[in-house]
Design a protein around this motif. Structure first.
Motif: not given
Length: 210
Positions: A12-15, A17-23, A61-71, A206-207
């Motif tokens: 989901x995050x790969x396809x 992009x960055x999103x919150x835990x709520x997303x 409060x603001x939503x923390x976003x998550x993304x794939x770690x490009x490293x 990765x997946x």
């Protein structure tokens, strides 16, 4: 079951992009507590990274976003269609860093094509200053006749000369991509087929290996 759910989060995050835990919770139909546990594990494994914040609607409060770690690394890809060989390097998120387009003579042998592929790959890594140990794999987007032409079996693993054993090689069947393009009355983008090879690497490494 847990492994499959972790893979769904990554895909989901790969396809998207960055999103919150709520997303993620809403899109996958998972409870907030489960998403919190899953994403915490993926962050610990180095697959996801907290990438910033997004203002929540209304007060709160603001939503923390998550993304794939490009490293995590990079993916090499190659695509062959008729007399066009495309070779490219992508980030784990599918962003092209560099690519080469090679026009082949019609009588080019399988050995010559593989040699050109490997030379182009090495030039790209050198130009981008990417060490081989950061390459997740080499994805080859090939039709069945081209697999036979290059002497590559339908089953994996595949061994190509001069490729370090640490770099897995995977084949993405190009036949369905070409068939889709033709059914949609769209020209086959031979010069961009390396992207499909890179995508195969990301999905496999990765997946599926999470």
């Amino acid at each position: 079951m847990k492994t499959q759910t972790l893979a769904r989060v990554i895909e989901l995050v790969l396809s998207e992009g960055e999103m919150s835990r709520t997303d993620i919770s809403r899109r996958l139909g998972l409870s907030a507590s489960m998403v919190t546990d899953l994403t915490a594990e993926l962050i610990e494994r180095g697959v996801l990274v907290e990438s910033g914040y997004r203002s929540a609607q209304g007060k709160g409060r603001r939503n923390q976003l998550l993304d794939i770690d490009t490293s995590l690394g990079f993916a090499l890809g190659a695509g062959l269609y008729k007399t066009t060989l495309s070779v490219g390097l992508c980030t784990i998120k599918g962003e092209t860093l560099s690519h080469r387009i090679i026009t082949l003579p019609e009588e080019a042998s399988g050995e010559e094509i593989i040699s050109l592929l490997l030379t182009a790959s090495q030039e790209i890594l050198s130009d981008c200053r990417i060490p081989e140990d950061k390459i997740l794999g080499l994805g080859l987007c090939l039709t069945k006749p081209d697999r036979a032409r290059l002497g590559i079996p339908d089953t994996e693993p595949i061994i190509l000369p001069s490729v370090p054993e640490s770099i897995p090689i995977m084949v993405e069947p190009a036949d369905r991509i070409i068939a889709y393009s033709e059914s949609a009355h769209m020209p086959v983008d031979a010069e961009g087929m390396y992207v499909f090879g890179c995508g195969r690497v990301v999905r496999e490494v990765v997946v599926k290996n999470v």
